[in-house]
Enzyme design. Structure first.
Site, PDB file in Angstrom:
ATOM      1  N   GLY A  53       0.835  -1.196   0.000  1.00 55.61           N
ATOM      2  CA  GLY A  53       0.000   0.000   0.000  1.00 55.61           C
ATOM      3  C   GLY A  53       0.863   1.238   0.000  1.00 55.61           C
ATOM      4  N   CYS A  80       5.172  -6.237   1.649  1.00 56.43           N
ATOM      5  CA  CYS A  80       5.548  -4.826   1.599  1.00 56.43           C
ATOM      6  C   CYS A  80       4.882  -4.033   2.733  1.00 56.43           C
ATOM      7  CB  CYS A  80       5.239  -4.253   0.222  1.00 56.43           C
ATOM      8  SG  CYS A  80       6.208  -2.772  -0.107  1.00 56.43           S
ATOM      9  N   TYR A  81       3.917  -3.162   2.421  1.00 57.53           N
ATOM     10  CA  TYR A  81       3.239  -2.445   3.520  1.00 57.53           C
ATOM     11  C   TYR A  81       2.672  -3.448   4.516  1.00 57.53           C
ATOM     12  CZ  TYR A  81      -0.068   0.486   6.057  1.00 57.53           C
ATOM     13  OH  TYR A  81      -0.754   1.136   7.047  1.00 57.53           O
ATOM     14  N   HIS A 170       7.868  -7.951  -3.439  1.00 53.26           N
ATOM     15  CA  HIS A 170       6.591  -8.378  -4.010  1.00 53.26           C
ATOM     16  C   HIS A 170       6.714  -9.739  -4.693  1.00 53.26           C
ATOM     17  CE1 HIS A 170       4.304  -4.693  -3.365  1.00 53.26           C
ATOM     18  NE2 HIS A 170       5.479  -4.099  -3.414  1.00 53.26           N
ATOM     19  N   GLU A 172       4.449 -11.526  -5.854  1.00 55.09           N
ATOM     20  CA  GLU A 172       3.432 -11.695  -6.899  1.00 55.09           C
ATOM     21  C   GLU A 172       3.887 -11.177  -8.259  1.00 55.09           C
ATOM     22  OE1 GLU A 172       3.437  -9.619  -4.441  1.00 55.09           O
ATOM     23  OE2 GLU A 172       2.583  -7.669  -4.931  1.00 55.09           O
ATOM     24  N   SER A 224     -22.678 -10.434 -27.084  1.00 56.80           N
ATOM     25  CA  SER A 224     -21.949  -9.581 -28.017  1.00 56.80           C
ATOM     26  C   SER A 224     -21.000 -10.404 -28.869  1.00 56.80           C
ATOM     27  CB  SER A 224     -21.134  -8.551 -27.235  1.00 56.80           C
ATOM     28  OG  SER A 224     -20.100  -9.215 -26.531  1.00 56.80           O
ATOM     29  N   ASP A 228     -16.566 -12.636 -22.430  1.00 56.35           N
ATOM     30  CA  ASP A 228     -17.360 -12.688 -21.200  1.00 56.35           C
ATOM     31  C   ASP A 228     -18.820 -13.031 -21.464  1.00 56.35           C
ATOM     32  OD1 ASP A 228     -14.969 -11.914 -20.157  1.00 56.35           O
ATOM     33  OD2 ASP A 228     -15.533  -9.817 -19.878  1.00 56.35           O
ATOM     34  N   SER A 229     -19.432 -12.339 -22.417  1.00 54.02           N
ATOM     35  CA  SER A 229     -20.857 -12.625 -22.633  1.00 54.02           C
ATOM     36  C   SER A 229     -21.035 -14.010 -23.248  1.00 54.02           C
ATOM     37  CB  SER A 229     -21.537 -11.533 -23.466  1.00 54.02           C
ATOM     38  OG  SER A 229     -21.093 -11.537 -24.792  1.00 54.02           O
ATOM     39  N   LYS A 367     -10.127 -12.911 -15.864  1.00 55.15           N
ATOM     40  CA  LYS A 367     -10.284 -13.191 -17.293  1.00 55.15           C
ATOM     41  C   LYS A 367      -9.768 -14.580 -17.678  1.00 55.15           C
ATOM     42  CE  LYS A 367     -11.492 -11.112 -21.217  1.00 55.15           C
ATOM     43  NZ  LYS A 367     -12.690 -10.265 -21.335  1.00 55.15           N
TER      44      LYS A 367
END
Ligand code: XMP
Length: 511
Positions: A53, A80-81, A170, A172, A224, A228-229, A367
């Site tokens: 953060g 980190c933070y 980090h 990640e 669409s 996603d749809s 996603k």
């Protein structure tokens, strides 16, 4: 299902932490740092991660957690933070690093103690990604130092008895070479994860839950053709089949053959696929309009009008499905950003009609998980791996006024570009690529004659989040092949340009 809780302190990599946890087949959610203790108890996480953060833990208004959190007996990893907070709240001391001592940014050679569970089985030295101006000057009681770098003596701390761990860097971020393994160790060796988060499981549970919720109600979904749809539609089709109506509004701003491809992909389910051919209607409303925002608004509004009409014709629809995904959910917790473009997402309609409920079956998925789910549901690979395509479609890729002729030219040029990219094997390495038709005409010479035709612009970008993007260094041979083909095969285009602007200062689309 086991769950990990990620408490968000506002760091820039928070979504990435969640994705890394999920990639390890462990379900997690990102929640605000001040989530009440009682709620955390109910959430019953197998482990908690404090994110990074922008604040300094020693300042009066620094975000903190309820101290009761440390009494729950749940393993904690502070990053980190989050690491500094852990240290500070448990009796250590954090201060601002003096000039060059202990302040680190970027790739940093780091030394690890392999006896610490987090680093088990990993090399003693490796590169990590640092980004901190504060550091732990004193480690809390019960903790030991398990990592250091040349500049900073306190890069990693742990209390194996209470299962509390802190990392100043980090893990990640991919630049932390063994960061993924460290997270894996935290999840599996420390928290006892079993890896029960799989898309096959998610599919099964969600289909059952959707059946129960919907009963014999009717469901409406705006399709669409985007990832996603499409995945949301496949999921609902699996769950409630013929109670579902998928409305695919062909606004005439689709790419070559797109409408047919989408229709074909859904033929295998017993659902009501409704294709509305509304090309004329859109073209008429757009005639003479050149201002980008106005174009966007017209397309968005017209889309809703068509959709509403179909909804009324179907009648007594109780549920509306939206393809909202997890990054939208996490992002929507943040403050308002400046509006650069009014995005019109056909998967994200406003609640303009009176539905009993809006169903968002993908709202907890990233996603890549949505794509994985699409595969589980049997959607073809070209739909699942589809690059993003904006709701207003080619409407914002024909610069200036939209006409039938311009759309036709663009469709052909775009198809050639995509075909050649695929032939060169680059279709999965570029994040998004397409052609746009400029409203510039220029003089050329074709055969023995003069031409005065349009210039088409090719665009290809690399990005992980579409918030920023870099233009792709496409091979010259490829650009050459595309240029030759377009000018030869598409009537009305005599010049091909390649866009070498990044975002910012440009955007991905042209309007
Ligand atoms: P920009 O042009 O804003 O695009 O840099 C970033 C990403 O968003 C997509 N995009 C849209 N997607 N409706 C959508 O669903 C829209 O109105 C829209 N406008 C842009 C764009 O294709 C890129 O992936």
């Amino acid at each position: 299902m086991q769950r990990v809780l990620i408490l968000d302190f506002g760091g820039q990599y928070n979504q990435l932490i969640a994705r890394r946890v999920r990639e390890n087949s462990v379900y997690c959610e990102v929640r605000p740092y001040d989530m009440p203790l009682e709620e955390i108890r109910r959430f019953a996480p197998i482990g908690i991660i404090f994110t990074g953060g922008p604040n300094s833990v020693y300042l009066p208004d620094a975000p903190k957690v309820d101290p009761g959190l440390f009494e729950l007996g749940i393993p904690i990893l502070g990053i980190c933070y989050g690491c500094q907070l852990l240290a500070q709240m448990l009796g250590g001391r954090v201060t601002a690093a003096q000039d060059d001592t202990a302040r680190e940014y970027g790739k940093t050679e780091t030394v690890f103690d392999p006896d610490c569970t987090l680093f088990r089985g990993l090399p003693e030295r490796s590169v990590t990604w640092m980004s901190h101006g504060d550091y732990m000057a004193a480690v809390p009681e019960g903790f030991r130092l398990v990592a250091h770098s040349a500049a900073c003596p306190t890069v990693g701390i742990c209390d194996e008895r209470r299962k509390f761990y802190g990392l100043q860097f980090h893990p990640e971020v991919r630049h932390s070479v063994y960061g993924g393994e460290m997270l894996h160790n935290f999840l599996y060796a420390v928290c006892g994860a079993v890896g029960d988060w799989t898309m096959a499981d998610y599919k099964q549970k969600t289909v059952a839950a959707l059946r129960e919720k919907i009963g014999d109600g009717r469901v409406l979904l705006a399709l669409s053709g985007g990832v996603d749809s499409s995945v949301a539609a496949a999921l609902l089709a699996e769950a409630v089949g013929s109670q579902l109506s998928c409305v695919f509004v062909d606004h005439g701003l689709m790419r070559l053959n797109e409408g047919d491809e989408v229709e074909a992909a859904f033929a295998r389910w017993d659902l009501n696929f409704i294709r509305v051919n509304a090309q004329e209607r859109f073209l008429q409303r757009l005639a003479g309009v050149t201002e980008p925002e106005e174009k966007r608004k017209i397309i968005g509004e017209e889309f809703i009008r068509v959709f509403e009409q179909v909804g009324r014709e179907i009648g007594s629809v109780e549920y509306l499905v939206q393809g909202t995904i997890y990054p939208d959910v996490i992002e929507s917790g943040k403050g308002e950003a400046a509006v650069i473009k009014s995005h019109h997402n056909v998967g994200g309609l406003p609640d303009y009609v009176d539905f009993k409920e809006i169903i968002e079956p993908l709202r907890l998925l990233f996603k890549d998980e949505v794509r994985q789910l699409g595969r589980e549901l049997g959607l073809p690979e070209y739909l699942v791996m589809r690059q993003p395509f904006p709701g207003p479609g080619l409407g914002i890729r024909v610069i200036g006024e939209i006409t039938r002729e311009k759309l036709e030219m663009l469709r052909q040029a775009d198809a050639i570009f995509r075909e050649e990219i695929a032939r060169a094997g680059l279709d999965q390495s570029s994040s998004q690529y397409f052609a746009a038709l400029s409203n510039m005409r220029s003089v050329g010479v074709m055969g023995d004659g003069r031409s005065y035709d349009y210039a088409v612009v090719l665009r290809s970008v690399q990005t992980s989040d579409f918030m920023t993007a870099d233009w792709t260094r496409l091979p010259y041979e490829l650009l050459d092949a595309v240029s030759v083909r377009i000018v030869n095969e598409v009537r009305g285009i005599n010049r091909v340009l390649y866009d070498i602007t990044s975002k910012p200062p440009a955007t991905v689309e042209f309007e």
